[in-house]
Design an enzyme around this catalytic site. Structure first.
Site, PDB file in Angstrom:
ATOM      1  N   ASP A  50      -8.031   7.135   1.638  1.00  0.00           N
ATOM      2  CA  ASP A  50      -9.436   7.523   1.618  1.00  0.00           C
ATOM      3  C   ASP A  50      -9.844   7.979   3.020  1.00  0.00           C
ATOM      4  O   ASP A  50      -9.310   7.498   4.025  1.00  0.00           O
ATOM      5  CB  ASP A  50     -10.313   6.327   1.243  1.00  0.00           C
ATOM      6  CG  ASP A  50     -10.265   5.979  -0.236  1.00  0.00           C
ATOM      7  OD1 ASP A  50      -9.547   6.654  -0.989  1.00  0.00           O
ATOM      8  OD2 ASP A  50     -10.948   5.017  -0.634  1.00  0.00           O
ATOM      9  N   HIS A 109      -0.942   5.079   1.359  1.00  0.00           N
ATOM     10  CA  HIS A 109       0.021   5.141   0.265  1.00  0.00           C
ATOM     11  C   HIS A 109       0.900   6.385   0.388  1.00  0.00           C
ATOM     12  O   HIS A 109       0.572   7.319   1.111  1.00  0.00           O
ATOM     13  CB  HIS A 109      -0.717   5.145  -1.077  1.00  0.00           C
ATOM     14  CG  HIS A 109      -1.412   3.853  -1.386  1.00  0.00           C
ATOM     15  ND1 HIS A 109      -1.246   3.193  -2.582  1.00  0.00           N
ATOM     16  CD2 HIS A 109      -2.281   3.094  -0.662  1.00  0.00           C
ATOM     17  CE1 HIS A 109      -1.972   2.086  -2.581  1.00  0.00           C
ATOM     18  NE2 HIS A 109      -2.619   2.008  -1.425  1.00  0.00           N
ATOM     19  N   SER A 152      -8.560   4.576  11.525  1.00  0.00           N
ATOM     20  CA  SER A 152      -7.746   5.457  12.343  1.00  0.00           C
ATOM     21  C   SER A 152      -7.342   6.683  11.552  1.00  0.00           C
ATOM     22  O   SER A 152      -8.101   7.153  10.710  1.00  0.00           O
ATOM     23  CB  SER A 152      -6.535   4.728  12.908  1.00  0.00           C
ATOM     24  OG  SER A 152      -5.972   5.479  13.954  1.00  0.00           O
TER      25      SER A 152
END
Length: 280
Positions: A88, A144, A247
């Protein structure tokens, strides 16, 4: 250059990040709850998507920050040839790697060799594709896999810990090639793929699913770990790593294997699992 960015040039980056880590892992009830509540209010965190929606149930701020999502909160793109957005956040930049050079912002660029800490490892990506995704404090902080890959090597590259927010990306030359980072090299059925976890100011650490905590310890020299022959294969859409504060993750792909999604634009919001690129 903004005054805040100028100040970060003289701040003791690693000391501040180490202090932030102590706060993030504190189990002092009032302190951890104050931190959690402040971030939820300030950034509008949607705890309805979390596996644990009660903000008081987390034993530390770090446990809240690296929270899991409830099942079904994110889904992988249905196209079986789609490489996936790994996290995200929003797209900082994306596009073609021009003769080994990656675009950062207007007037700013860095090379794949600088980013990876290895000129030889950068060669397969010289005219390939890149996508830089920034995770803000409100986002889900697990990264992911864009595509199924077998881990070949990780390279921990030492550096500073500048902020990676929009202003710093605009102001700090070669930002992502200067910050402390972990380059993860995978072999896939289309060739090599690199996912680079870039640290930032007040980041408490980077962890991987195969090795646990990687940063800190902060590095003073490049550290390589050879994973060939150890059978570390991570499936498409499976968790590979996590940040303990907001980050950036950068995905590098070789030329001629995929086309970036038309939905990927600079500053566009993205969600884990949406289409990053489609295999050709």
């Amino acid at each position: 250059m903004s005054p805040v960015t100028a100040l970060t040039y003289v701040l003791p980056h690693r000391l501040l990040s180490s202090l932030a880590r102590r706060l993030a892992y504190s189990r002092t009830p009032w302190l951890k709850q104050w931190l959690i509540d402040a971030v939820v209010r300030r950034f509008g965190v949607n705890l309805g998507e979390a596996a644990e929606p009660d903000p008081r149930a987390y034993p530390s701020f770090n446990a809240f920050f690296t929270r899991a999502l409830r099942p079904g909160a994110r889904m992988a793109d249905a196209d079986p040839r789609a490489l996936l957005v790994p996290a995200d956040g929003h797209v900082s930049q994306c596009g073609k790697i021009e003769d080994g050079t990656i675009f950062q912002a207007k007037g700013r660029a860095f090379t794949a060799a600088e980013l990876l800490g290895d000129a030889e490892a950068a060669k397969p990506f010289a005219d390939g594709l890149f996508a830089t995704v920034y995770l803000s404090p409100r986002d889900y902080h697990r990264v992911h896999m864009p595509w199924t890959g077998t881990l070949r090597e990780t390279v921990h590259v030492p550096g500073r810990l500048f902020s990676v927010g929009t202003v710093a990306v605009r102001d700090v030359p070669r930002l992502f090639a200067r910050n402390e980072r972990l380059a993860c090299h995978f072999d896939t059925d289309f060739g090599p793929m690199a996912c680079v976890m870039v640290g930032a100011l007040l980041v408490s650490g980077v962890e991987t699913v195969w090795s646990g905590v990687e940063i800190p310890e902060y590095a003073s020299e490049i550290t390589r770990k050879d994973w060939r022959g150890k059978g570390v294969t991570v499936e498409r859409f499976a968790e590979m790593a996590r940040f303990n504060y907001g980050s950036t993750v950068i995905v590098l792909l070789p030329p001629g294997v995929a086309r970036l999604s038309d939905e990927l634009k600079a500053e566009a919001p993205v969600r884990l699992g949406q289409k990053l690129a489609a295999l050709l």
